[in-house]
Write a protein that holds these residues in place. Structure first.
Motif, PDB file in Angstrom:
ATOM      1  N   ILE A 113      -3.942  11.044  -7.743  1.00 66.39           N
ATOM      2  CA  ILE A 113      -4.553  11.314  -6.446  1.00 66.39           C
ATOM      3  C   ILE A 113      -3.465  11.603  -5.419  1.00 66.39           C
ATOM      4  O   ILE A 113      -2.468  10.867  -5.311  1.00 66.39           O
ATOM      5  CB  ILE A 113      -5.405  10.130  -5.971  1.00 66.39           C
ATOM      6  CG1 ILE A 113      -6.542   9.849  -6.961  1.00 66.39           C
ATOM      7  CG2 ILE A 113      -5.974  10.384  -4.578  1.00 66.39           C
ATOM      8  CD1 ILE A 113      -7.378   8.646  -6.620  1.00 66.39           C
ATOM      9  N   GLU A 149      -3.326  12.385  -1.261  1.00 62.34           N
ATOM     10  CA  GLU A 149      -4.085  12.451  -0.020  1.00 62.34           C
ATOM     11  C   GLU A 149      -3.147  12.282   1.168  1.00 62.34           C
ATOM     12  O   GLU A 149      -2.039  11.749   1.042  1.00 62.34           O
ATOM     13  CB  GLU A 149      -5.174  11.387   0.028  1.00 62.34           C
ATOM     14  CG  GLU A 149      -4.681   9.956   0.012  1.00 62.34           C
ATOM     15  CD  GLU A 149      -5.823   8.959   0.096  1.00 62.34           C
ATOM     16  OE1 GLU A 149      -6.706   9.162   0.944  1.00 62.34           O
ATOM     17  OE2 GLU A 149      -5.825   7.994  -0.684  1.00 62.34           O
ATOM     18  N   ARG A 193      -6.537  17.254   7.315  1.00 60.51           N
ATOM     19  CA  ARG A 193      -6.651  16.153   6.367  1.00 60.51           C
ATOM     20  C   ARG A 193      -6.891  16.750   4.974  1.00 60.51           C
ATOM     21  O   ARG A 193      -7.610  17.747   4.852  1.00 60.51           O
ATOM     22  CB  ARG A 193      -7.801  15.220   6.751  1.00 60.51           C
ATOM     23  CG  ARG A 193      -7.658  14.626   8.136  1.00 60.51           C
ATOM     24  CD  ARG A 193      -8.931  13.941   8.590  1.00 60.51           C
ATOM     25  NE  ARG A 193      -9.201  12.741   7.838  1.00 60.51           N
ATOM     26  CZ  ARG A 193      -8.774  11.515   8.181  1.00 60.51           C
ATOM     27  NH1 ARG A 193      -8.069  11.356   9.288  1.00 60.51           N
ATOM     28  NH2 ARG A 193      -9.061  10.464   7.439  1.00 60.51           N
ATOM     29  N   TYR A 194      -6.314  16.158   3.948  1.00 59.29           N
ATOM     30  CA  TYR A 194      -6.447  16.723   2.609  1.00 59.29           C
ATOM     31  C   TYR A 194      -6.533  15.608   1.569  1.00 59.29           C
ATOM     32  O   TYR A 194      -6.045  14.499   1.764  1.00 59.29           O
ATOM     33  CB  TYR A 194      -5.270  17.646   2.291  1.00 59.29           C
ATOM     34  CG  TYR A 194      -3.913  16.972   2.364  1.00 59.29           C
ATOM     35  CD1 TYR A 194      -3.366  16.326   1.260  1.00 59.29           C
ATOM     36  CD2 TYR A 194      -3.168  16.985   3.545  1.00 59.29           C
ATOM     37  CE1 TYR A 194      -2.127  15.707   1.324  1.00 59.29           C
ATOM     38  CE2 TYR A 194      -1.933  16.373   3.625  1.00 59.29           C
ATOM     39  CZ  TYR A 194      -1.414  15.736   2.512  1.00 59.29           C
ATOM     40  OH  TYR A 194      -0.187  15.115   2.579  1.00 59.29           O
ATOM     41  N   LYS A 195      -7.180  15.947   0.449  1.00 57.41           N
ATOM     42  CA  LYS A 195      -7.234  15.031  -0.686  1.00 57.41           C
ATOM     43  C   LYS A 195      -7.481  15.840  -1.950  1.00 57.41           C
ATOM     44  O   LYS A 195      -8.230  16.827  -1.931  1.00 57.41           O
ATOM     45  CB  LYS A 195      -8.335  13.982  -0.498  1.00 57.41           C
ATOM     46  CG  LYS A 195      -8.218  12.795  -1.467  1.00 57.41           C
ATOM     47  CD  LYS A 195      -9.125  11.644  -1.060  1.00 57.41           C
ATOM     48  CE  LYS A 195      -8.896  10.435  -1.959  1.00 57.41           C
ATOM     49  NZ  LYS A 195      -9.765   9.292  -1.556  1.00 57.41           N
ATOM     50  N   ASP A 197      -7.606  15.207  -6.531  1.00 54.74           N
ATOM     51  CA  ASP A 197      -7.403  14.349  -7.687  1.00 54.74           C
ATOM     52  C   ASP A 197      -7.507  15.161  -8.972  1.00 54.74           C
ATOM     53  O   ASP A 197      -8.063  16.263  -8.996  1.00 54.74           O
ATOM     54  CB  ASP A 197      -8.351  13.153  -7.682  1.00 54.74           C
ATOM     55  CG  ASP A 197      -9.743  13.472  -8.227  1.00 54.74           C
ATOM     56  OD1 ASP A 197     -10.125  14.662  -8.249  1.00 54.74           O
ATOM     57  OD2 ASP A 197     -10.450  12.530  -8.608  1.00 54.74           O
ATOM     58  N   ASN A 249     -13.108  13.409  -3.758  1.00 49.85           N
ATOM     59  CA  ASN A 249     -11.648  13.316  -3.776  1.00 49.85           C
ATOM     60  C   ASN A 249     -10.970  14.683  -3.670  1.00 49.85           C
ATOM     61  O   ASN A 249      -9.757  14.784  -3.880  1.00 49.85           O
ATOM     62  CB  ASN A 249     -11.175  12.650  -5.071  1.00 49.85           C
ATOM     63  CG  ASN A 249     -11.105  11.142  -4.949  1.00 49.85           C
ATOM     64  OD1 ASN A 249     -11.162  10.600  -3.852  1.00 49.85           O
ATOM     65  ND2 ASN A 249     -10.987  10.466  -6.073  1.00 49.85           N
ATOM     66  N   ASN A 250     -11.727  15.734  -3.353  1.00 53.40           N
ATOM     67  CA  ASN A 250     -11.149  17.073  -3.312  1.00 53.40           C
ATOM     68  C   ASN A 250     -11.660  17.828  -2.090  1.00 53.40           C
ATOM     69  O   ASN A 250     -12.760  18.402  -2.114  1.00 53.40           O
ATOM     70  CB  ASN A 250     -11.491  17.834  -4.597  1.00 53.40           C
ATOM     71  CG  ASN A 250     -10.744  17.300  -5.797  1.00 53.40           C
ATOM     72  OD1 ASN A 250      -9.640  17.747  -6.111  1.00 53.40           O
ATOM     73  ND2 ASN A 250     -11.337  16.317  -6.476  1.00 53.40           N
TER      74      ASN A 250
END
Length: 267
Positions: free
Chosen positions: A48, A50, A78-80, A82, A89-90
């Motif tokens: 992950i 983030e 903001r970003y995330k 996996d 999570n994306n």
């Protein structure tokens, strides 16, 4: 209607540049990130990434005792991501906001504000714009001449999506360590630091992944610098108690975390 009013207010603040450039107090920016591999039992491993990046304009600065306050408008992203491809999570979320940031030489650092984020979930293709009122904080301490360092971080948010239910989210962690070794390299100080800690996450909607309590232990090498960045590399074990549903999880994380800040004006 209230979301529209907040968005208009944020846009006016961002676009209303002063006629006299020297009136600007600064051009502060910051970034935070967390890259880690999760190895849960039960469950499958996951990688992950983030974080967020923020660039602002400081409009007004004032002091109260040892604390300094700054009225700040900013653009952010903001970003995330996996490796397992979970929709939550994306995402990528550009946005604008305004905040009052408080600084103190011995801590804490606290920020109160409002922001609008246009969250784009790139796995499902759904867009989820929302407005959030927030308060976040970071504090640190050293007991007995820097032999026992500790720190805590938290984020309290009231998120109001353009469609759907609003949600109050509280998340954070608390960590207390002991210094095994400290050494210097150039302008950076490195600390070998085993610790005990606890992570927490709660929300009012009752989403499973937002409701857990996780005590644990770990060891890290922390890089410290007066002007940044702050970086931590380590491994930790936590027992994640799910408070809503699902099984409890034993988890090992291998991580790298960072925080950096700057002022483009350097006034």
């Amino acid at each position: 209607m209230r979301r529209l009013i907040i968005i208009i207010f944020l846009t006016i603040l961002w676009l209303a540049l002063p006629k006299v450039v020297p009136a600007i107090e600064g051009l502060p920016g910051s970034t935070w990130g967390d890259l880690h591999g999760e190895f849960p039992d039960p469950g499958d491993s996951n990688a992950i990434l983030e974080g967020w990046i923020r660039q602002g304009i400081g409009w007004k600065r004032w002091d109260k005792g040892t604390k300094t306050f700054l009225l700040n408008t900013y653009v952010t992203a903001r970003y995330k991501w996996d490796s397992r491809g979970f929709d939550w999570n994306n995402y990528l979320g550009p946005g604008v906001g305004t905040s009052i940031d408080m600084y103190a030489p011995e801590g804490p650092i606290i920020s109160w504000g409002v922001e609008h984020i246009y969250q784009m979930n790139y796995r499902s293709g759904d867009d989820q714009p929302y407005t959030a009122l927030f308060m976040n904080w970071y504090h640190w301490w050293n007991i007995r001449e820097k032999k026992y360092p500790g720190s805590t971080w938290g984020d309290l948010r009231y998120e109001v999506p353009n469609s759907g239910n609003s949600n109050v989210i509280l998340q954070g962690w608390l960590r207390q360590g002991i210094v095994l070794k400290r050494w210097e390299h150039g302008r950076q100080t490195y600390v070998l630091n085993p610790y005990i800690g606890i992570r927490y996450n709660f929300d009012t909607e009752g989403l499973d992944w937002y409701n857990y309590l996780g005590p644990g232990v770990g060891i890290a090498v922390d890089m410290e610098s007066a002007k940044g960045p702050l970086v931590s590399w380590g491994v930790e074990y936590s027992f994640e108690k799910n408070l809503r549903s699902g099984p409890d999880i034993h988890r090992v994380d291998v991580f790298m975390r960072w925080y950096a800040w700057w002022d483009l004006l350097k006034k």
